[in-house]
Motif scaffolding. Sequence first.
Motif, PDB file in Angstrom:
ATOM      1  N   GLY A 292      38.615  29.702  46.321  1.00 44.54           N
ATOM      2  CA  GLY A 292      38.419  29.573  44.574  1.00 44.54           C
ATOM      3  C   GLY A 292      38.369  28.003  44.263  1.00 44.54           C
ATOM      4  N   GLN A 293      37.116  27.434  45.140  1.00 46.43           N
ATOM      5  CA  GLN A 293      37.041  26.021  45.023  1.00 46.43           C
ATOM      6  C   GLN A 293      35.770  25.392  44.696  1.00 46.43           C
ATOM      7  OE1 GLN A 293      39.170  23.126  47.217  1.00 46.43           O
ATOM      8  NE2 GLN A 293      38.697  24.607  48.732  1.00 46.43           N
ATOM      9  N   ARG A 294      34.882  26.788  44.167  1.00 50.81           N
ATOM     10  CA  ARG A 294      33.543  26.785  42.677  1.00 50.81           C
ATOM     11  C   ARG A 294      34.177  26.274  42.074  1.00 50.81           C
ATOM     12  NH1 ARG A 294      28.408  29.175  45.627  1.00 50.81           N
ATOM     13  NH2 ARG A 294      29.728  29.977  47.988  1.00 50.81           N
ATOM     14  N   CYS A 295      32.483  25.110  40.882  1.00 55.79           N
ATOM     15  CA  CYS A 295      32.642  25.525  39.741  1.00 55.79           C
ATOM     16  C   CYS A 295      32.709  26.708  38.988  1.00 55.79           C
ATOM     17  CB  CYS A 295      31.615  24.982  39.280  1.00 55.79           C
ATOM     18  SG  CYS A 295      31.476  22.835  40.214  1.00 55.79           S
ATOM     19  N   THR A 296      31.878  27.402  39.852  1.00 53.69           N
ATOM     20  CA  THR A 296      31.439  28.886  39.440  1.00 53.69           C
ATOM     21  C   THR A 296      32.699  29.968  39.370  1.00 53.69           C
ATOM     22  OG1 THR A 296      30.209  28.930  41.494  1.00 53.69           O
ATOM     23  CG2 THR A 296      29.064  28.641  39.311  1.00 53.69           C
ATOM     24  N   THR A 297      33.642  30.091  40.785  1.00 49.42           N
ATOM     25  CA  THR A 297      34.637  30.873  40.565  1.00 49.42           C
ATOM     26  C   THR A 297      34.807  31.583  39.499  1.00 49.42           C
ATOM     27  OG1 THR A 297      35.498  29.063  42.678  1.00 49.42           O
ATOM     28  CG2 THR A 297      37.089  30.710  41.629  1.00 49.42           C
ATOM     29  N   LEU A 298      35.195  32.477  40.091  1.00 51.84           N
ATOM     30  CA  LEU A 298      36.043  33.581  39.117  1.00 51.84           C
ATOM     31  C   LEU A 298      37.529  33.466  38.387  1.00 51.84           C
ATOM     32  CD1 LEU A 298      35.805  36.304  37.351  1.00 51.84           C
ATOM     33  CD2 LEU A 298      36.312  37.856  38.570  1.00 51.84           C
ATOM     34  N   ARG A 299      37.779  33.050  37.309  1.00 51.74           N
ATOM     35  CA  ARG A 299      38.667  32.700  37.179  1.00 51.74           C
ATOM     36  C   ARG A 299      39.463  34.074  35.893  1.00 51.74           C
ATOM     37  NH1 ARG A 299      39.867  28.282  40.431  1.00 51.74           N
ATOM     38  NH2 ARG A 299      37.548  27.368  40.585  1.00 51.74           N
ATOM     39  N   ARG A 300      39.208  34.786  35.262  1.00 45.32           N
ATOM     40  CA  ARG A 300      38.926  34.769  34.418  1.00 45.32           C
ATOM     41  C   ARG A 300      38.856  36.596  34.124  1.00 45.32           C
ATOM     42  NH1 ARG A 300      38.741  32.752  29.497  1.00 45.32           N
ATOM     43  NH2 ARG A 300      35.991  32.228  30.103  1.00 45.32           N
ATOM     44  N   LEU A 301      39.405  37.599  34.242  1.00 43.30           N
ATOM     45  CA  LEU A 301      38.552  38.464  34.744  1.00 43.30           C
ATOM     46  C   LEU A 301      38.984  40.041  32.989  1.00 43.30           C
ATOM     47  CD1 LEU A 301      37.673  41.491  36.382  1.00 43.30           C
ATOM     48  CD2 LEU A 301      39.207  41.639  37.542  1.00 43.30           C
ATOM     49  N   ILE A 302      38.710  40.413  32.862  1.00 41.62           N
ATOM     50  CA  ILE A 302      38.789  40.870  31.565  1.00 41.62           C
ATOM     51  C   ILE A 302      38.494  42.205  31.522  1.00 41.62           C
ATOM     52  CG2 ILE A 302      38.444  40.804  29.063  1.00 41.62           C
ATOM     53  CD1 ILE A 302      37.531  37.479  29.298  1.00 41.62           C
ATOM     54  N   VAL A 303      39.090  43.017  31.694  1.00 40.39           N
ATOM     55  CA  VAL A 303      39.160  45.006  31.723  1.00 40.39           C
ATOM     56  C   VAL A 303      39.336  45.192  31.134  1.00 40.39           C
ATOM     57  CG1 VAL A 303      41.297  44.643  33.492  1.00 40.39           C
ATOM     58  CG2 VAL A 303      39.622  46.420  33.603  1.00 40.39           C
ATOM     59  N   HIS A 304      38.240  46.117  30.706  1.00 40.85           N
ATOM     60  CA  HIS A 304      38.708  47.774  29.797  1.00 40.85           C
ATOM     61  C   HIS A 304      40.261  48.395  30.146  1.00 40.85           C
ATOM     62  CE1 HIS A 304      38.752  51.070  28.169  1.00 40.85           C
ATOM     63  NE2 HIS A 304      37.858  50.665  26.460  1.00 40.85           N
ATOM     64  N   GLU A 305      41.042  48.249  28.832  1.00 39.26           N
ATOM     65  CA  GLU A 305      42.714  49.400  29.721  1.00 39.26           C
ATOM     66  C   GLU A 305      42.118  50.353  30.110  1.00 39.26           C
ATOM     67  OE1 GLU A 305      44.815  49.598  25.755  1.00 39.26           O
ATOM     68  OE2 GLU A 305      43.485  50.808  25.485  1.00 39.26           O
ATOM     69  N   SER A 306      41.357  50.739  30.244  1.00 40.32           N
ATOM     70  CA  SER A 306      41.068  52.507  30.961  1.00 40.32           C
ATOM     71  C   SER A 306      41.031  51.779  32.099  1.00 40.32           C
ATOM     72  CB  SER A 306      40.504  53.321  30.788  1.00 40.32           C
ATOM     73  OG  SER A 306      38.450  53.027  30.314  1.00 40.32           O
ATOM     74  N   ARG A 307      40.469  51.124  32.662  1.00 38.66           N
ATOM     75  CA  ARG A 307      39.867  51.003  34.262  1.00 38.66           C
ATOM     76  C   ARG A 307      40.832  50.023  34.731  1.00 38.66           C
ATOM     77  NH1 ARG A 307      34.829  52.367  35.520  1.00 38.66           N
ATOM     78  NH2 ARG A 307      35.466  52.968  37.357  1.00 38.66           N
ATOM     79  N   ALA A 308      42.425  49.162  34.153  1.00 41.12           N
ATOM     80  CA  ALA A 308      42.498  48.129  34.315  1.00 41.12           C
ATOM     81  C   ALA A 308      43.620  49.054  35.517  1.00 41.12           C
ATOM     82  CB  ALA A 308      43.796  47.863  33.772  1.00 41.12           C
ATOM     83  N   GLU A 309      44.480  49.596  35.475  1.00 41.07           N
ATOM     84  CA  GLU A 309      45.032  50.648  36.763  1.00 41.07           C
ATOM     85  C   GLU A 309      44.377  50.303  37.611  1.00 41.07           C
ATOM     86  OE1 GLU A 309      48.121  52.673  35.294  1.00 41.07           O
ATOM     87  OE2 GLU A 309      48.388  53.819  37.561  1.00 41.07           O
ATOM     88  N   GLU A 310      43.468  50.971  37.937  1.00 35.95           N
ATOM     89  CA  GLU A 310      42.200  51.360  39.616  1.00 35.95           C
ATOM     90  C   GLU A 310      41.781  50.242  39.775  1.00 35.95           C
ATOM     91  OE1 GLU A 310      39.194  53.870  38.731  1.00 35.95           O
ATOM     92  OE2 GLU A 310      38.315  54.066  41.000  1.00 35.95           O
ATOM     93  N   LEU A 311      41.506  49.485  38.990  1.00 35.04           N
ATOM     94  CA  LEU A 311      40.772  47.748  39.619  1.00 35.04           C
ATOM     95  C   LEU A 311      41.883  46.967  39.765  1.00 35.04           C
ATOM     96  CD1 LEU A 311      37.850  46.128  39.604  1.00 35.04           C
ATOM     97  CD2 LEU A 311      38.977  44.526  37.259  1.00 35.04           C
ATOM     98  N   ILE A 312      42.674  46.684  39.714  1.00 30.84           N
ATOM     99  CA  ILE A 312      44.277  46.237  40.039  1.00 30.84           C
ATOM    100  C   ILE A 312      44.469  46.640  41.164  1.00 30.84           C
ATOM    101  CG2 ILE A 312      46.326  44.477  39.388  1.00 30.84           C
ATOM    102  CD1 ILE A 312      45.377  44.707  36.548  1.00 30.84           C
ATOM    103  N   ALA A 313      44.863  48.477  41.703  1.00 31.00           N
ATOM    104  CA  ALA A 313      45.191  48.591  42.857  1.00 31.00           C
ATOM    105  C   ALA A 313      44.075  48.258  43.868  1.00 31.00           C
ATOM    106  CB  ALA A 313      45.021  50.059  42.207  1.00 31.00           C
ATOM    107  N   ARG A 314      42.887  47.888  43.111  1.00 32.81           N
ATOM    108  CA  ARG A 314      41.763  48.025  44.312  1.00 32.81           C
ATOM    109  C   ARG A 314      42.078  46.651  45.054  1.00 32.81           C
ATOM    110  NH1 ARG A 314      36.529  51.809  42.812  1.00 32.81           N
ATOM    111  NH2 ARG A 314      35.740  50.824  45.028  1.00 32.81           N
TER     112      ARG A 314
END
Length: 505
Positions: A292-314
Amino acid sequence: MWQDLLNRLRLRSTNSGVYAGRWLDRPSGGEIESLNPATGEIIAKVHTGSLADFEVAASNSHAAFASWRKLPAPQRGEIVRLIGEQLRKQKDDLGLLVTLEAGKIRSEGLGEVQEMIDMCDFAVGLSRQLYGLTIASERPDHRLMEQWHPLGAVGVITAFNFPVAVWAWNAALALVCGDPVLWKPSHLTPLTAIAVQNIVNDVLESRGLAGVLNLIVGDRDVGQSIAADVRFPLISATGSTAMGKSVAVKVAERLGRSLLELGGNNGCIVTESADLDLAVRAILFAAVGTAGQRCTTLRRLIVHESRAEELIARLKKAYGNVKVGLPWEEGTVLGPLISEDAVKQFTDAIATIKQQGGEVLCGGSRIDRPGCYVQPTIVQAKPAMEIVKHETFAPILYVFTYQDLNAAIELHNNVPQGLSSAIFTERMREAEQFLSPAGSDCGIANVNLGPSGAEIGGAFGGEKETGGGREAGSDAWKAYMRRQTCTVNYGTTLPLAQGVKFDVE
Ligand code: UN1
């Protein structure tokens, strides 16, 4: 255990951190320790430069400009080619040193040296392409054109997380553009800088060019002095927004030019149509890679509510499979943070997240082992949480959900930083909306890949508090040169622009 490596890279147990055309015998600053973040052990001690040493390095850099600028650019490119050749030969060792001192996993350490080599190759080609324009003049028998000249010595201030690649972004371009460099690396990674200087010295000294590339390992005073010094018409600085602001003010006070690559707080939108196989892999690399120490590191994931459960589980499952280990060991994907300070920033951030109503979905703690290890962490966040607007340099990923893409883009852009961004979608309209003028407000915007891991061919940098600078590829070289607009009258009359008449008998 590492002595052979250090010997091969000509790093003795006490290294001189100041090269000002030649290694200074006894730099007069203090002594610092380079630590292995995976074990906490001292790798070597380094003599740092004082302000008096800076003066020597600055005047040598400035003096080198007088002759370096006169060498034809393709001949300067030849020097960069030779440097690239040496880096190729020493890629393995130098990459391992990056792993040892910065804690990056082996393939990322090697990748960093590859990035330097790529920059050298790019700059060699560029050395024959420093083109200016010829412009149609409004006046008869006039030629209007612009040409690009060397600018002067460049002060390059780099951060620990890309301890050698970012120097190469700047140095390779500066060299072909005709500018000497004075490099101030992070005090956390002095050895990688000294090893690089050892490599470039061989090339420069064999050609009688000592002084074209200089190094000073020093503290904040030295950085401030470089920023304030008119002998450096350009200061290129990478690091935190706080550091960038203080450098920018110093440079602006003397009307110098600054090229800043500061904090990122990068977001990624995962839409209803996204290919989650792709997204999970990309998110994992972007959020957990480099700890997590890149300037380009992903820090904020904005996910459509219909896919959130599956994505978070995976993601939780994938996070559970992340192999934490010594960064030089085969198979490790998560190494340490850079320092105890960085671990403290991580644990402080987790406490603040909880106070502000965030829910830690996985991770959240220091790992109980020697070295600066923390767990990769996912947090269910709320847009109102203040901390999500700050960059914490650690593997913490905030997850938000959305219903409407316009609102998702607004949330995405609603942070002070503007470096990199990404969207996962199978719909062309959504991708184009993200790339449109009303889409992502970042310097980098990607479709179906994560926000980190850019190639050198594009210009790298970001907007807002990221500082606005562009480095590496495309036409980033223009920042390292001065543009001269030239008009030549090859006629026998003196027509004035805009039709102005000024006739005196
Ligand atoms: C940085 O973190 O300062 O795009 C630079 C990337 C790398 C560079 C990151 N090529 O992630």
